[in-house]
Design an enzyme around this catalytic site. Structure first.
Site, PDB file in Angstrom:
ATOM      1  CB  CYS A  47      59.848  65.046  35.873  1.00  0.00           C
ATOM      2  SG  CYS A  47      58.903  65.620  37.300  1.00  0.00           S
ATOM      3  CG  ASN A  67      59.016  69.640  40.909  1.00  0.00           C
ATOM      4  OD1 ASN A  67      59.092  70.665  41.585  1.00  0.00           O
ATOM      5  ND2 ASN A  67      59.743  68.586  41.197  1.00  0.00           N
ATOM      6  CB  CYS A  99      55.093  61.784  39.300  1.00  0.00           C
ATOM      7  SG  CYS A  99      53.297  61.893  39.425  1.00  0.00           S
ATOM      8  NE  ARG A 100      58.160  61.626  34.950  1.00  0.00           N
ATOM      9  CZ  ARG A 100      58.188  62.019  33.696  1.00  0.00           C
ATOM     10  NH1 ARG A 100      58.771  61.254  32.786  1.00  0.00           N
ATOM     11  NH2 ARG A 100      57.640  63.161  33.337  1.00  0.00           N
ATOM     12  CB  SER A 101      61.842  65.687  39.232  1.00  0.00           C
ATOM     13  OG  SER A 101      60.785  66.587  39.376  1.00  0.00           O
ATOM     14  CG  ASP A 147      54.206  61.163  33.229  1.00  0.00           C
ATOM     15  OD1 ASP A 147      53.855  60.925  34.404  1.00  0.00           O
ATOM     16  OD2 ASP A 147      53.900  62.196  32.627  1.00  0.00           O
TER      17      ASP A 147
HETATM   18  P1  4NP Z   1      55.802  64.172  36.518  1.00  0.00           P
HETATM   19  O1  4NP Z   1      54.362  63.610  36.118  1.00  0.00           O
HETATM   20  O2  4NP Z   1      56.341  64.904  35.300  1.00  0.00           O
HETATM   21  O3  4NP Z   1      56.597  62.934  36.812  1.00  0.00           O
HETATM   22  O4  4NP Z   1      55.609  65.070  37.699  1.00  0.00           O
HETATM   23  C1  4NP Z   1      53.337  64.409  35.625  1.00  0.00           C
HETATM   24  C2  4NP Z   1      52.555  65.104  36.492  1.00  0.00           C
HETATM   25  C3  4NP Z   1      51.504  65.880  36.010  1.00  0.00           C
HETATM   26  C4  4NP Z   1      51.290  65.965  34.660  1.00  0.00           C
HETATM   27  C5  4NP Z   1      52.095  65.286  33.782  1.00  0.00           C
HETATM   28  C6  4NP Z   1      53.139  64.510  34.272  1.00  0.00           C
HETATM   29  N1  4NP Z   1      50.214  66.731  34.158  1.00  0.00           N
HETATM   30  O5  4NP Z   1      49.989  66.735  32.939  1.00  0.00           O
HETATM   31  O6  4NP Z   1      49.518  67.409  34.950  1.00  0.00           O
END
Ligand code: 4NP
Length: 149
Positions: free
Chosen positions: A7, A10, A12-14, A121
């Site tokens: 993702c 790294n 939340c989703r992955s 997201d």
């Molecule tokens: P992820 O979510 O891609 O599912 O881990 C996010 C976590 C942090 C950020 C964006 C998406 N960020 O912009 O910090």
């Protein structure tokens, strides 16, 4: 079989997909390796987002031990399949592919459910977004388990 989820951050989703599939693999006794990474480096070394950790815990999955790392070109050598969460991740990963074999390892995880839609997201939203991500990835990882048998 070595499977990588990717993702953006790294956190939340992955890592959730990683934790859910690891649990299913361990419980089934299958021989597969599971990991996750982010295309961005903002959160390297961090544990998953506390909201994602709690959402997973509520559903019986521990992801608190995972630590964020950034996707790198070497991951094309280390993994057989690379599942990305959204179209932006897809573009960022495929941009690093050195050849067609690298590129062919990469797919949107929800293609497993017969759609080309994205795992949204949840970072800037509320609790329902985290629960929705859990539902989607629980279903997608069931499909991966079926494909490993
Ligand atoms: P992820 O979510 O891609 O599912 O881990 C996010 C976590 C942090 C950020 C964006 C998406 N960020 O912009 O910090």
């Amino acid at each position: 079989m070595k499977i990588l989820f990717v993702c953006l951050g790294n956190i939340c989703r992955s890592p959730l997909a990683d934790g859910i599939l690891r649990k299913k693999v361990t419980e089934s006794g299958l021989d597969a390796e599971v990991d996750s990474a982010g295309t961005a480096g903002y959160h390297i070394g961090e544990a998953p987002d506390p909201r994602m950790i709690q959402t997973a815990k509520n559903r019986g999955t521990d992801i608190s031990f995972l630590r964020a790392r950034q996707f790198s070109q070497g991951d094309f050598d280390a993994f057989d399949r690379i599942y990305v969460m959204d179209h932006s991740n897809y573009g960022n990963v495929v941009r690093l592919a050195r050849n067609q074999a690298d590129e062919q390892k990469v797919s949107l995880v929800l293609e497993l459910l017969g759609t080309d839609s994205e795992v949204p997201d949840p970072y800037y939203g509320g609790q329902s977004g985290f629960d929705h991500v859990y539902d989607l990835l629980d279903e997608a990882t069931d499909k991966i388990m079926e494909s490993l048998h």
